[in-house]
Design a protein around this motif. Structure first.
Motif, PDB file in Angstrom:
ATOM      1  N   TYR A  48       0.832  -1.205   0.000  1.00  0.00           N
ATOM      2  CA  TYR A  48       0.000   0.000   0.000  1.00  0.00           C
ATOM      3  C   TYR A  48       0.865   1.253   0.000  1.00  0.00           C
ATOM      4  O   TYR A  48       0.583   2.207  -0.716  1.00  0.00           O
ATOM      5  N   ASN A  51       2.255   1.842  -3.441  1.00  0.00           N
ATOM      6  CA  ASN A  51       1.225   2.292  -4.369  1.00  0.00           C
ATOM      7  C   ASN A  51       0.748   3.704  -4.055  1.00  0.00           C
ATOM      8  O   ASN A  51       0.485   4.489  -4.967  1.00  0.00           O
ATOM      9  N   ILE A  52       0.632   4.014  -2.783  1.00  0.00           N
ATOM     10  CA  ILE A  52       0.243   5.381  -2.409  1.00  0.00           C
ATOM     11  C   ILE A  52       1.277   6.365  -2.937  1.00  0.00           C
ATOM     12  O   ILE A  52       0.929   7.406  -3.499  1.00  0.00           O
ATOM     13  N   PHE A  55       0.805   7.425  -6.464  1.00  0.00           N
ATOM     14  CA  PHE A  55      -0.376   8.230  -6.775  1.00  0.00           C
ATOM     15  C   PHE A  55      -0.348   9.613  -6.129  1.00  0.00           C
ATOM     16  O   PHE A  55      -1.380  10.276  -6.042  1.00  0.00           O
ATOM     17  N   ILE A 170      -2.955  14.334  -4.054  1.00  0.00           N
ATOM     18  CA  ILE A 170      -3.257  12.908  -4.146  1.00  0.00           C
ATOM     19  C   ILE A 170      -4.194  12.693  -5.327  1.00  0.00           C
ATOM     20  O   ILE A 170      -5.182  13.411  -5.480  1.00  0.00           O
ATOM     21  N   SER A 171      -3.865  11.718  -6.145  1.00  0.00           N
ATOM     22  CA  SER A 171      -4.650  11.403  -7.333  1.00  0.00           C
ATOM     23  C   SER A 171      -6.102  11.085  -6.971  1.00  0.00           C
ATOM     24  O   SER A 171      -6.376  10.466  -5.943  1.00  0.00           O
ATOM     25  N   LYS A 173      -7.846   8.939  -8.358  1.00  0.00           N
ATOM     26  CA  LYS A 173      -7.983   7.476  -8.370  1.00  0.00           C
ATOM     27  C   LYS A 173      -7.752   6.907  -6.975  1.00  0.00           C
ATOM     28  O   LYS A 173      -8.485   6.036  -6.521  1.00  0.00           O
ATOM     29  N   LEU A 174      -6.734   7.406  -6.297  1.00  0.00           N
ATOM     30  CA  LEU A 174      -6.439   6.940  -4.944  1.00  0.00           C
ATOM     31  C   LEU A 174      -7.528   7.393  -3.975  1.00  0.00           C
ATOM     32  O   LEU A 174      -7.932   6.637  -3.094  1.00  0.00           O
ATOM     33  N   LEU A 177     -10.412   5.076  -3.972  1.00  0.00           N
ATOM     34  CA  LEU A 177     -10.174   3.780  -3.319  1.00  0.00           C
ATOM     35  C   LEU A 177     -10.235   3.857  -1.803  1.00  0.00           C
ATOM     36  O   LEU A 177     -10.386   2.843  -1.140  1.00  0.00           O
ATOM     37  N   SER A 178     -10.079   5.048  -1.268  1.00  0.00           N
ATOM     38  CA  SER A 178     -10.077   5.185   0.201  1.00  0.00           C
ATOM     39  C   SER A 178     -11.469   4.920   0.752  1.00  0.00           C
ATOM     40  O   SER A 178     -12.476   5.063   0.069  1.00  0.00           O
TER      41      SER A 178
END
Length: 182
Positions: A48, A51-52, A55, A170-171, A173-174, A177-178
Motif C-alpha cells: 500500500y 502504491n500510495i 499516486f 493525491i490522485s 484514483k487513490l 479507493l479510500s
C-alpha cells in the motif's frame, strides 16, 4: 468388575491426555495463523505504501521520494525492500530510517511502536509530509492517511479536508479507493 474400573480409569486418563494435546494443538494453530496473518498484513501495508507513493505528486517533484520510518516501527525491516523501489516516471522511493531532520522526507509511516519524538516530527511537518499511520484515531491526531482492518481486509482512509493545506496532491484514483472510518 475390577477390570472394567481399570479400563474406565485408563480411558479417562487417555482421553484427558488427548484433550490436553488437542487444546495445545489448537492454541499452536491459532498462534501460528495469527503470526501468518500478521506477516501478510505487514506485506500488504508495504505494498500500500508503495502504491500510495505512486499516486501522489509533490510540489517539488522529487526524483527520490523519501519514505521516513522509525527504527522502532514494526514495519521497519519489511520497508527495507522498498528502498530504491522504482515508481515510474523516473521516480523511486528512498527509505530513510530515523532521520535527524525531516527535510528529505516526503512520506512518513508511524505505528504504535514508533518513537513519540519521531511521530511529533512527522506531525509538525504535516503540510509537507504525507503522514501515514496504522494507529487508532490516526486521522484525528493529524495524520493524513490511516490504515485499518475491516471485515478481515486492510483498508485506508484519507483526511480529504486537510489535503488543501499541503504541498502534495493525491490522485483522484487513490481518493476513490479510500474508505470512510466508522
Amino acid at each position: 468388575m475390577g477390570s472394567v474400573i481399570l479400563i474406565g480409569r485408563v480411558a479417562k486418563y487417555w482421553l484427558g491426555a488427548c484433550y490436553k494435546q488437542f487444546v495445545l494443538l489448537c492454541v499452536l494453530f491459532l498462534v501460528g495463523n495469527s503470526a501468518i496473518a500478521q506477516g501478510v498484513e505487514e506485506k500488504l501495508k508495504v505494498a500500500y505504501l508503495a502504491n500510495i507513493a505512486s499516486f501522489v505528486k509533490w510540489s517539488d517533484s522529487p526524483q527520490n521520494v523519501g519514505l521516513c520510518v522509525s527504527d522502532s516501527s514494526r514495519l521497519c525491516l519489511s520497508l527495507r525492500q522498498l528502498d530504491k523501489y522504482v515508481l515510474g516516471e523516473d521516480r523511486m522511493i528512498s527509505l530513510i530510517v530515523n532521520p535527524d531532520s525531516m527535510a528529505r522526507c516526503h512520506m512518513a509511516f508511524s505505528d504504535d511502536d514508533s518513537s513519540a519524538v519521531f511521530v511529533q516530527k512527522i506531525l509538525a511537518a504535516s503540510g509537507r509530509i504525507l503522514s501515514i499511520s496504522d494507529t487508532p484515531q490516526a486521522l484525528l491526531k493529524g495524520h493524513r492517511v490511516q490504515f485499518f482492518v475491516r471485515n478481515l481486509r486492510l483498508r485506508f482512509a484519507i483526511d480529504t479536508q486537510a489535503l488543501e493545506r499541503t504541498d502534495y496532491k493525491i490522485s483522484s484514483k487513490l481518493l476513490r479507493l479510500s474508505r470512510q472510518l466508522d
